[in-house]
Motif scaffolding. Structure first.
Motif, short mmCIF file in Angstrom:
data_model
loop_
_atom_site.label_atom_id
_atom_site.label_comp_id
_atom_site.label_asym_id
_atom_site.label_seq_id
_atom_site.Cartn_x
_atom_site.Cartn_y
_atom_site.Cartn_z
N LEU A 1 0.83 -1.20 0.00
CA LEU A 1 0.00 0.00 0.00
C LEU A 1 0.87 1.25 0.00
CD1 LEU A 1 -2.84 1.22 0.20
CD2 LEU A 1 -2.60 1.09 2.68
N LEU A 2 1.90 1.27 0.82
CA LEU A 2 2.82 2.41 0.87
C LEU A 2 3.52 2.60 -0.47
CD1 LEU A 2 4.21 4.64 2.48
CD2 LEU A 2 5.88 2.95 3.23
N ALA A 3 3.99 1.52 -1.09
CA ALA A 3 4.64 1.60 -2.40
C ALA A 3 3.68 2.15 -3.45
CB ALA A 3 5.16 0.23 -2.81
N GLY A 4 2.41 1.74 -3.39
CA GLY A 4 1.41 2.24 -4.34
C GLY A 4 1.17 3.73 -4.16
N VAL A 5 1.05 4.18 -2.91
CA VAL A 5 0.84 5.60 -2.64
C VAL A 5 2.04 6.41 -3.12
CG1 VAL A 5 0.62 7.30 -0.78
CG2 VAL A 5 -0.79 5.25 -0.75
N LEU A 6 3.25 5.96 -2.83
CA LEU A 6 4.44 6.67 -3.28
C LEU A 6 4.53 6.72 -4.81
CD1 LEU A 6 7.13 5.45 -0.72
CD2 LEU A 6 6.03 7.68 -0.86
N ALA A 7 4.15 5.65 -5.48
CA ALA A 7 4.16 5.63 -6.95
C ALA A 7 3.17 6.64 -7.51
CB ALA A 7 3.85 4.22 -7.45
N ILE A 8 1.99 6.72 -6.91
CA ILE A 8 0.98 7.68 -7.39
C ILE A 8 1.48 9.10 -7.18
CG2 ILE A 8 -1.32 8.60 -6.88
CD1 ILE A 8 -2.21 5.69 -6.40
N VAL A 9 2.05 9.38 -6.02
CA VAL A 9 2.56 10.73 -5.75
C VAL A 9 3.67 11.07 -6.74
CG1 VAL A 9 3.86 12.11 -4.06
CG2 VAL A 9 1.90 10.75 -3.32
N TYR A 10 4.58 10.16 -6.97
CA TYR A 10 5.69 10.41 -7.90
C TYR A 10 5.19 10.61 -9.32
CZ TYR A 10 9.85 9.66 -10.70
OH TYR A 10 10.85 9.80 -11.61
N LEU A 11 4.27 9.78 -9.78
CA LEU A 11 3.81 9.86 -11.17
C LEU A 11 2.89 11.05 -11.43
CD1 LEU A 11 3.21 6.06 -11.86
CD2 LEU A 11 5.08 7.51 -12.70
N THR A 12 2.22 11.56 -10.41
CA THR A 12 1.32 12.69 -10.62
C THR A 12 1.94 14.03 -10.23
OG1 THR A 12 0.32 12.38 -8.43
CG2 THR A 12 -0.75 11.28 -10.30
N ALA A 13 3.17 14.03 -9.71
CA ALA A 13 3.84 15.28 -9.35
C ALA A 13 4.16 16.06 -10.62
CB ALA A 13 5.12 14.99 -8.57
N PRO A 14 4.02 17.39 -10.58
CA PRO A 14 4.33 18.18 -11.77
C PRO A 14 5.80 18.06 -12.13
CG PRO A 14 3.93 19.61 -9.88
CD PRO A 14 3.62 18.21 -9.46
N GLN A 15 6.08 17.90 -13.40
CA GLN A 15 7.44 17.78 -13.89
C GLN A 15 8.02 19.18 -14.06
OE1 GLN A 15 8.86 14.75 -14.20
NE2 GLN A 15 6.93 13.97 -13.42
N THR A 16 9.18 19.41 -13.50
CA THR A 16 9.82 20.72 -13.64
C THR A 16 10.61 20.76 -14.93
OG1 THR A 16 11.70 19.97 -12.35
CG2 THR A 16 9.96 21.08 -11.15
N THR A 17 10.41 21.80 -15.70
CA THR A 17 11.16 22.00 -16.93
C THR A 17 12.09 23.19 -16.72
OG1 THR A 17 9.42 23.41 -17.82
CG2 THR A 17 9.35 21.08 -18.40
#
Length: 111
Positions: free
Chosen positions: A17-33
């Protein structure tokens, strides 16, 4: 013995569950250009010269015509004498050029 397996499965479930939450946070975080290059000193593409510029008076004033001083030196720091300078510019993020026609007006010495 059965309670040990229950705790082990609960721990694995929480880890998943923790790995899933961290993956969602990482994948939905805005990408800095990277933003535009705002440096006032830059080496030329061929690596032979360093061009630096600064406002002639004080800081940058929005909405006013301004004079800037351009200094051109070799990468060793020697001033470049008699260089032909062409000036252009624009706002790449807005996809347009400048509202005026900048020009090099005078040679002040020391590059």
């Amino acid at each position: 013995m059965a309670s040990l397996w229950r705790y082990l499965l609960a721990g694995l479930g929480l880890a998943a569950l923790l790995a899933g939450v961290l993956a969602i946070v990482y994948l939905t975080a805005p990408q800095t250009t990277p933003g535009p290059d705002r440096s006032r000193s830059k080496t030329t593409a061929n690596g032979l010269f360093v061009a630096s510029f600064q406002p002639e008076r004080g800081g940058v004033r929005q909405g006013e015509l301004q004079s800037w001083l351009l200094t051109l030196k070799t990468v060793k720091g020697d001033p470049v004498e008699g260089a032909a300078i062409a000036v252009s510019g624009g706002m790449p993020q807005h996809n347009h050029g400048l509202p005026t026609s900048p020009q090099a007006t005078d040679y002040l010495g020391e590059g």
